[in-house]
Each structure stands twice: as structure tokens, then as C-alpha cells.
Design an enzyme around this catalytic site. Structure first.
Site, PDB file in Angstrom:
ATOM      1  N   ASP A   1       0.853  -1.097  -0.100  1.00  0.00           N
ATOM      2  CA  ASP A   1      -0.058   0.026   0.051  1.00  0.00           C
ATOM      3  C   ASP A   1       1.028   1.149  -0.095  1.00  0.00           C
ATOM      4  O   ASP A   1       1.536   1.409   1.050  1.00  0.00           O
ATOM      5  CB  ASP A   1      -0.878  -0.121   1.308  1.00  0.00           C
ATOM      6  CG  ASP A   1      -1.980   1.094   1.172  1.00  0.00           C
ATOM      7  OD1 ASP A   1      -2.004   1.768   0.010  1.00  0.00           O
ATOM      8  OD2 ASP A   1      -2.616   1.360   2.200  1.00  0.00           O
TER       9      ASP A   1
ATOM     10  N   ASN B   1      -2.553  12.889  -4.553  1.00  0.00           N
ATOM     11  CA  ASN B   1      -3.671  13.296  -5.494  1.00  0.00           C
ATOM     12  C   ASN B   1      -4.440  14.570  -5.000  1.00  0.00           C
ATOM     13  O   ASN B   1      -4.499  15.438  -5.850  1.00  0.00           O
ATOM     14  CB  ASN B   1      -4.607  11.964  -5.233  1.00  0.00           C
ATOM     15  CG  ASN B   1      -4.637  10.829  -5.837  1.00  0.00           C
ATOM     16  OD1 ASN B   1      -3.907  11.044  -7.096  1.00  0.00           O
ATOM     17  ND2 ASN B   1      -5.226   9.919  -5.717  1.00  0.00           N
TER      18      ASN B   1
ATOM     19  N   HIS C   1      -5.009  13.983  -9.792  1.00  0.00           N
ATOM     20  CA  HIS C   1      -5.121  12.778  -9.905  1.00  0.00           C
ATOM     21  C   HIS C   1      -4.135  12.245 -11.359  1.00  0.00           C
ATOM     22  O   HIS C   1      -3.631  11.399 -11.144  1.00  0.00           O
ATOM     23  CB  HIS C   1      -6.604  12.139 -10.028  1.00  0.00           C
ATOM     24  CG  HIS C   1      -7.411  12.231  -8.907  1.00  0.00           C
ATOM     25  ND1 HIS C   1      -7.493  11.175  -8.097  1.00  0.00           N
ATOM     26  CD2 HIS C   1      -7.912  12.986  -8.443  1.00  0.00           C
ATOM     27  CE1 HIS C   1      -8.296  11.253  -7.018  1.00  0.00           C
ATOM     28  NE2 HIS C   1      -8.577  12.390  -7.197  1.00  0.00           N
TER      29      HIS C   1
ATOM     30  N   ASP D   1      -1.799   9.153 -11.145  1.00  0.00           N
ATOM     31  CA  ASP D   1      -1.687   7.990 -12.040  1.00  0.00           C
ATOM     32  C   ASP D   1      -0.254   8.067 -12.412  1.00  0.00           C
ATOM     33  O   ASP D   1      -0.041   6.608 -12.666  1.00  0.00           O
ATOM     34  CB  ASP D   1      -2.645   8.238 -13.212  1.00  0.00           C
ATOM     35  CG  ASP D   1      -4.103   8.493 -13.037  1.00  0.00           C
ATOM     36  OD1 ASP D   1      -4.411   7.882 -11.745  1.00  0.00           O
ATOM     37  OD2 ASP D   1      -4.889   8.801 -13.653  1.00  0.00           O
TER      38      ASP D   1
ATOM     39  N   GLU E   1      -4.377   2.460  -4.443  1.00  0.00           N
ATOM     40  CA  GLU E   1      -2.905   2.390  -4.480  1.00  0.00           C
ATOM     41  C   GLU E   1      -2.447   1.193  -3.718  1.00  0.00           C
ATOM     42  O   GLU E   1      -1.292   1.078  -3.216  1.00  0.00           O
ATOM     43  CB  GLU E   1      -2.338   3.521  -3.595  1.00  0.00           C
ATOM     44  CG  GLU E   1      -2.962   3.652  -2.269  1.00  0.00           C
ATOM     45  CD  GLU E   1      -4.276   4.335  -1.980  1.00  0.00           C
ATOM     46  OE1 GLU E   1      -4.496   4.684  -0.794  1.00  0.00           O
ATOM     47  OE2 GLU E   1      -5.091   4.406  -2.919  1.00  0.00           O
TER      48      GLU E   1
END
Length: 305
Positions: free
Chosen positions: A170, A178, A183, A187, A213
Site C-alpha cells: 500500500d 492526489n 489525480h 496516476d 494504491e
């Protein structure tokens, strides 16, 4: 393309083989139905086959029916070859599972056109299968596929008595990335993190995007000590290699939960993932950017790491 031609008539078989080789295909030949069936159900079976209707052993329609009953196999495009010309014959051939029907004597141009149509269908099937199996952002296996691969590895481990491990990963404080950079930048970080993680495992290990994530790595034949070593290598690589994004270099770290089964106890997929998740939670609670692990057993888990 690799394809099969099955016909008990040596003249037809030779003519087909020469025509298909001239078209650039890798041709596998079968002279009866039983031989054709053996080829088509093998591990590296051709994706396309031209099957004569009437053959010793198994006829073309029976081969089609058997192949269509194997729903988990990759799709195989089947062309029925026959001198039969009645509409009822065409309906029966297609009804048995054939994709197309070619009448004898065949025209080389028609054969080429029908093969081209088959190749287009197979290309579309490959595209649809890839979309169903892979995460579109990272290119890794998606959640459903990586869990399917995990289940397969658990079954293999139980049969052989070999260990197997998973790593649940994680990214730390990903919401902050973000919220701060947007975002699209998030990405980019996910894509680069996926490349870093896959570079840290063996060629036969598998990594998938578990969700958001989170990532899941499946390590066949890997005991607890080795799995912890792999997770530590991942952790170090992520934390020391910043992601290059349109917003500049972004440093990212991750927390890791490792779970191992020794192959001597029956452990379900959900139990193994729950063990890894619990280890991941301990890593988060202990300050993030660290590795924790456990041994998955039917009873109370034995903690390590």
C-alpha cells in the site's frame, strides 16, 4: 499464425498445407480426428483450425462440440471443410460450434479471405481478454486476475507441499499526492510504482493491482524469509527512486504485509490475504515505509518479521 489442418485425404491435406505455408502460416497437420483432437486440446494448441467434416475416429463436428464445452480455454476459431452442400449441412456444422464453413473443392482466394476473417475475430478476442485481465492504468493484472492466479498457486502449493508467499503493498500517504498534485500526477506515480515493484521480483512471480494504491504480489515456492527479503527490496527501491512526473520528482514510500503458507496446511485465498492485510496494518501502525510478515495457518497465526 499457427493453425491446424485436419483431413484424411492426403491430396487435400498437401494442397492445403502448401497454400497456407505460402500465406505465411505455421501449419500443424493431422490425418484423422483423434490426432486433431490431441493437437487442439494441448497446452500450446493452435488458435485456428480447418477441420474436415468426415474423418476416422472423430469427425469435425464432434471436435467442434468438445472444444466449445471447454469454456475456460482461450477461444479457437474453427472452420469446417466439407463437400456437403445442403443448407441443413451448413446449419449442422455451424450448430456444432464451427465459426465458418468452407465447401470442397475450395478456391484459394476464398480460403485466404476466410482465414483473414478468422484472424480478425481472434485479434478482437485477444483484446477483450486483455481488457478483462489487466488493469488499464498500470498494465498489471487486475484484482480478479491476480486473485485467480493466487488461488491457482495455493492449489499447486498444496499438491506439491511447497511454500508460497504473497506481499500486499500500500503506497503511503497517496491521498496527499492526489490532493496536492491532482489525480493525473497520482496516476503517473501509480504507473511508475508498478514498474518498480515488478522489477524487484522473479520472472515467474506475478504482481497485480489489488485496488486503488494497493498491489498484490504472488511468489510461488517462496518461504517466509525469502518473501520478507523481496518485500524489503521493493520497499527500498520505492523509497529511494522518486517518481518523475509532470509536477516534478515525487518521493513515495509504501508499507508491506507479507503472508506465507508452508504447503503442509490447507489455507484459503481469503485467509492468506487476511494475514497479509493484518501484517500491512501493523506496518502502517508502526510508522509506514516498513515490512511486516506472518505465517498463515488454519489456527492462530504465528507472527514473524
Amino acid at each position: 499464425m499457427k493453425l491446424l489442418i485436419a483431413d484424411d485425404d492426403d491430396v487435400n491435406l498437401t494442397l492445403l498445407e502448401l497454400l497456407l505455408q505460402d500465406l505465411g502460416h505455421d501449419v500443424v497437420v493431422a490425418r484423422d480426428g483423434a490426432e486433431a483432437w490431441e493437437v487442439m486440446e494441448s497446452e500450446n494448441a493452435p488458435a485456428l483450425a480447418i477441420l474436415d467434416w468426415v474423418m476416422p475416429g472423430l469427425d469435425g463436428t464432434e471436435i467442434c462440440r468438445r472444444l466449445r464445452q471447454q469454456a475456460k480455454r482461450p477461444y479457437q476459431y474453427l472452420i469446417m471443410l466439407s463437400a456437403k452442400e445442403e443448407m441443413e449441412d451448413l446449419v449442422e456444422g455451424i450448430g456444432s460450434g464451427a465459426d465458418d464453413y468452407l465447401r470442397k473443392p475450395f478456391d484459394a482466394r476464398e480460403l485466404g479471405a476466410r482465414l483473414a476473417a478468422g484472424e480478425r475475430v481472434l485479434a478482437l478476442q485477444d483484446e477483450l481478454r486483455a481488457r478483462a485481465m489487466f488493469d488499464q492504468l498500470t498494465g498489471l493484472f487486475n484484482r480478479a486476475t491476480i486473485l485467480e492466479r493466487l488461488q491457482r498457486e495455493i492449489e499447486h502449493s498444496m499438491r506439491k507441499g511447497d511454500p508460497a508467499s504473497i506481499i500486499l503493498i500500500d503506497l503511503d500517504n497517496f491521498k496527499y499526492i492526489n490532493d496536492t498534485h491532482g489525480h493525473p500526477v497520482g496516476d503517473e506515480v501509480l504507473r511508475q510504482a508498478s514498474k518498480t515493484l515488478t522489477a524487484c521480483v522473479r520472472t515467474y512471480d506475478e504482481v497485480g493491482r489489488y485496488g486503488g494504491e494497493e498491489f498484490l504480489a504472488v511468489l510461488p515456492g517462496c518461504d517466509a524469509s525469502s518473501a520478507l527479503h523481496v518485500a524489503e527490496r521493493m520497499r527500498e527501491s520505492l523509497s529511494t527512486l522518486p517518481s518523475s512526473t509532470c509536477a516534478g520528482l515525487i518521493h513515495v514510500s509504501a508499507s508491506f504485509g507479507v503472508a506465507t503458507m508452508d504447503g503442509s496446511h490447507c489455507v484459503g485465498t481469503d485467509v492468506l490475504v487476511a494475514e497479509a492485510d493484518a501484517a500491512l496494518y501493523r506496518a502502517k501502525r508502526a510508522g509506514r515505509n516498513r515490512v511486516e510478515g506472518s505465517i498463515a495457518r488454519p489456527g492462530e497465526p504465528e507472527l514473524t518479521g
